[in-house]
Motif scaffolding. Structure first.
Motif, PDB file in Angstrom:
ATOM      1  N   SER A 146       6.026   2.401   0.861  1.00  0.00           N
ATOM      2  CA  SER A 146       4.831   1.551   0.899  1.00  0.00           C
ATOM      3  C   SER A 146       4.766   0.821   2.225  1.00  0.00           C
ATOM      4  O   SER A 146       5.792   0.587   2.873  1.00  0.00           O
ATOM      5  CB  SER A 146       4.876   0.494  -0.212  1.00  0.00           C
ATOM      6  N   TRP A 147       3.541   0.460   2.607  1.00  0.00           N
ATOM      7  CA  TRP A 147       3.344  -0.510   3.675  1.00  0.00           C
ATOM      8  C   TRP A 147       3.478  -1.834   2.948  1.00  0.00           C
ATOM      9  O   TRP A 147       2.559  -2.313   2.279  1.00  0.00           O
ATOM     10  CB  TRP A 147       1.970  -0.344   4.314  1.00  0.00           C
ATOM     11  N   ASP A 187       2.566 -20.255   5.953  1.00  0.00           N
ATOM     12  CA  ASP A 187       1.561 -19.666   6.836  1.00  0.00           C
ATOM     13  C   ASP A 187       1.136 -18.306   6.280  1.00  0.00           C
ATOM     14  O   ASP A 187       1.422 -17.266   6.869  1.00  0.00           O
ATOM     15  CB  ASP A 187       2.133 -19.518   8.252  1.00  0.00           C
ATOM     16  N   PRO A 188       0.442 -18.296   5.123  1.00  0.00           N
ATOM     17  CA  PRO A 188       0.106 -17.038   4.455  1.00  0.00           C
ATOM     18  C   PRO A 188      -0.794 -16.109   5.266  1.00  0.00           C
ATOM     19  O   PRO A 188      -0.850 -14.914   4.989  1.00  0.00           O
ATOM     20  CB  PRO A 188      -0.560 -17.474   3.150  1.00  0.00           C
ATOM     21  N   ASP A 189      -1.481 -16.642   6.260  1.00  0.00           N
ATOM     22  CA  ASP A 189      -2.315 -15.800   7.121  1.00  0.00           C
ATOM     23  C   ASP A 189      -1.648 -15.542   8.471  1.00  0.00           C
ATOM     24  O   ASP A 189      -2.267 -15.018   9.388  1.00  0.00           O
ATOM     25  CB  ASP A 189      -3.695 -16.449   7.327  1.00  0.00           C
ATOM     26  N   GLY A 190      -0.373 -15.900   8.570  1.00  0.00           N
ATOM     27  CA  GLY A 190       0.368 -15.742   9.819  1.00  0.00           C
ATOM     28  C   GLY A 190       1.019 -14.377   9.942  1.00  0.00           C
ATOM     29  O   GLY A 190       0.592 -13.399   9.315  1.00  0.00           O
ATOM     30  N   VAL A 191       2.060 -14.319  10.730  1.00  0.00           N
ATOM     31  CA  VAL A 191       2.775 -13.079  11.009  1.00  0.00           C
ATOM     32  C   VAL A 191       3.327 -12.494   9.711  1.00  0.00           C
ATOM     33  O   VAL A 191       3.917 -13.198   8.900  1.00  0.00           O
ATOM     34  CB  VAL A 191       3.933 -13.326  12.002  1.00  0.00           C
ATOM     35  N   GLU A 192       3.112 -11.184   9.541  1.00  0.00           N
ATOM     36  CA  GLU A 192       3.636 -10.476   8.380  1.00  0.00           C
ATOM     37  C   GLU A 192       4.952  -9.802   8.751  1.00  0.00           C
ATOM     38  O   GLU A 192       5.107  -9.297   9.856  1.00  0.00           O
ATOM     39  CB  GLU A 192       2.641  -9.416   7.904  1.00  0.00           C
ATOM     40  N   LEU A 193       5.891  -9.795   7.800  1.00  0.00           N
ATOM     41  CA  LEU A 193       7.162  -9.105   7.972  1.00  0.00           C
ATOM     42  C   LEU A 193       7.094  -7.825   7.147  1.00  0.00           C
ATOM     43  O   LEU A 193       6.982  -7.872   5.924  1.00  0.00           O
ATOM     44  CB  LEU A 193       8.328  -9.977   7.510  1.00  0.00           C
ATOM     45  N   LEU A 194       7.137  -6.687   7.840  1.00  0.00           N
ATOM     46  CA  LEU A 194       7.099  -5.386   7.179  1.00  0.00           C
ATOM     47  C   LEU A 194       8.503  -5.037   6.709  1.00  0.00           C
ATOM     48  O   LEU A 194       9.442  -5.006   7.511  1.00  0.00           O
ATOM     49  CB  LEU A 194       6.584  -4.324   8.152  1.00  0.00           C
ATOM     50  N   LEU A 195       8.655  -4.779   5.420  1.00  0.00           N
ATOM     51  CA  LEU A 195       9.928  -4.330   4.859  1.00  0.00           C
ATOM     52  C   LEU A 195       9.914  -2.808   4.972  1.00  0.00           C
ATOM     53  O   LEU A 195       9.508  -2.096   4.069  1.00  0.00           O
ATOM     54  CB  LEU A 195      10.073  -4.801   3.410  1.00  0.00           C
ATOM     55  N   GLU A 196      10.347  -2.342   6.117  1.00  0.00           N
ATOM     56  CA  GLU A 196      10.204  -0.938   6.498  1.00  0.00           C
ATOM     57  C   GLU A 196      11.406  -0.110   6.071  1.00  0.00           C
ATOM     58  O   GLU A 196      12.549  -0.476   6.362  1.00  0.00           O
ATOM     59  CB  GLU A 196      10.024  -0.838   8.016  1.00  0.00           C
ATOM     60  N   PRO A 197      11.174   1.008   5.393  1.00  0.00           N
ATOM     61  CA  PRO A 197      12.299   1.856   4.973  1.00  0.00           C
ATOM     62  C   PRO A 197      13.077   2.384   6.178  1.00  0.00           C
ATOM     63  O   PRO A 197      12.499   2.708   7.210  1.00  0.00           O
ATOM     64  CB  PRO A 197      11.632   3.013   4.227  1.00  0.00           C
ATOM     65  N   THR A 198      14.390   2.460   6.001  1.00  0.00           N
ATOM     66  CA  THR A 198      15.257   3.000   7.047  1.00  0.00           C
ATOM     67  C   THR A 198      15.246   4.517   6.926  1.00  0.00           C
ATOM     68  O   THR A 198      16.242   5.119   6.549  1.00  0.00           O
ATOM     69  CB  THR A 198      16.694   2.452   6.896  1.00  0.00           C
ATOM     70  N   GLY A 199      14.114   5.133   7.208  1.00  0.00           N
ATOM     71  CA  GLY A 199      13.971   6.575   7.032  1.00  0.00           C
ATOM     72  C   GLY A 199      14.374   7.394   8.238  1.00  0.00           C
ATOM     73  O   GLY A 199      14.943   8.471   8.113  1.00  0.00           O
ATOM     74  N   HIS A 200      14.108   6.909   9.402  1.00  0.00           N
ATOM     75  CA  HIS A 200      14.408   7.660  10.617  1.00  0.00           C
ATOM     76  C   HIS A 200      15.906   7.563  10.909  1.00  0.00           C
ATOM     77  O   HIS A 200      16.481   6.472  10.844  1.00  0.00           O
ATOM     78  CB  HIS A 200      13.607   7.100  11.794  1.00  0.00           C
ATOM     79  N   PRO A 201      16.549   8.694  11.237  1.00  0.00           N
ATOM     80  CA  PRO A 201      18.000   8.659  11.496  1.00  0.00           C
ATOM     81  C   PRO A 201      18.408   7.645  12.567  1.00  0.00           C
ATOM     82  O   PRO A 201      19.462   7.017  12.443  1.00  0.00           O
ATOM     83  CB  PRO A 201      18.316  10.087  11.950  1.00  0.00           C
ATOM     84  N   ILE A 246       0.853  -1.184   0.000  1.00  0.00           N
ATOM     85  CA  ILE A 246       0.000   0.000   0.000  1.00  0.00           C
ATOM     86  C   ILE A 246       0.892   1.237   0.000  1.00  0.00           C
ATOM     87  O   ILE A 246       1.665   1.442   0.944  1.00  0.00           O
ATOM     88  CB  ILE A 246      -0.917   0.029   1.245  1.00  0.00           C
ATOM     89  N   PRO A 247       0.817   2.065  -1.050  1.00  0.00           N
ATOM     90  CA  PRO A 247       1.632   3.277  -1.086  1.00  0.00           C
ATOM     91  C   PRO A 247       1.332   4.189   0.107  1.00  0.00           C
ATOM     92  O   PRO A 247       0.173   4.424   0.455  1.00  0.00           O
ATOM     93  CB  PRO A 247       1.228   3.961  -2.392  1.00  0.00           C
ATOM     94  N   VAL A 248       2.412   4.669   0.730  1.00  0.00           N
ATOM     95  CA  VAL A 248       2.316   5.590   1.862  1.00  0.00           C
ATOM     96  C   VAL A 248       3.412   6.640   1.649  1.00  0.00           C
ATOM     97  O   VAL A 248       4.571   6.390   1.980  1.00  0.00           O
ATOM     98  CB  VAL A 248       2.525   4.875   3.218  1.00  0.00           C
TER      99      VAL A 248
END
Length: 131
Positions: free
Chosen positions: A39-40, A48-62, A33-35
């Motif tokens: 993206s989220w 386990d497709p309905d299991g825990v999701e791993l967020l590929l989070e941008p390293t934006g914060h210093p 989802i674009p943010v």
């Protein structure tokens, strides 16, 4: 009762991370989802497709960049993934060009190995041994 729904790993480049985490590690994209400029973006295990999701989070914060760099410099994995057969997974990943910073090591109740995810993190894989 609480349960883990989403956890994250900071990545330098979401597109590059998505390719590595899906094409190499074998996860499946779940959400994109674009943010703003990012993206989220989450992936899940095909086991386990309905299991825990791993967020590929941008390293934006210093602070995130400093944290990641310190972990890398000290050789500390950012997170750990479970595998059923560590030696087989190690060979599979090595065959795909994954660089390991720690070869499989037996610690009695668990076998671990650590690799570079190409996105600024060390990731541990671990197999619990039968009692």
């Amino acid at each position: 009762m609480l349960r883990i729904n989403v956890t994250s790993v900071y990545v330098d480049d979401q597109s590059k991370a998505l390719r590595f985490y899906t094409d190499v590690l074998g996860f499946q994209k779940k959400t994109d989802i674009p943010v703003g400029d990012a993206s989220w973006l989450t992936v899940v295990s095909p086991l386990d497709p309905d299991g825990v999701e791993l967020l590929l989070e941008p390293t934006g914060h210093p602070a995130a960049a400093v944290y990641k760099q310190a972990l890398m410099e000290d050789g500390i994995p950012f997170t750990s993934f479970a595998v059923a057969d560590l030696h087989a997974e190690h060979e599979r990943l090595r065959g795909l060009g994954v660089e390991f910073t720690q070869e499989p090591a037996d610690y009695g109740t668990v076998i671990t190995a650590v690799f570079d995810d190409t996105c600024g993190n060390l990731i541990q894989i671990a197999q619990e041994k039968s009692a």
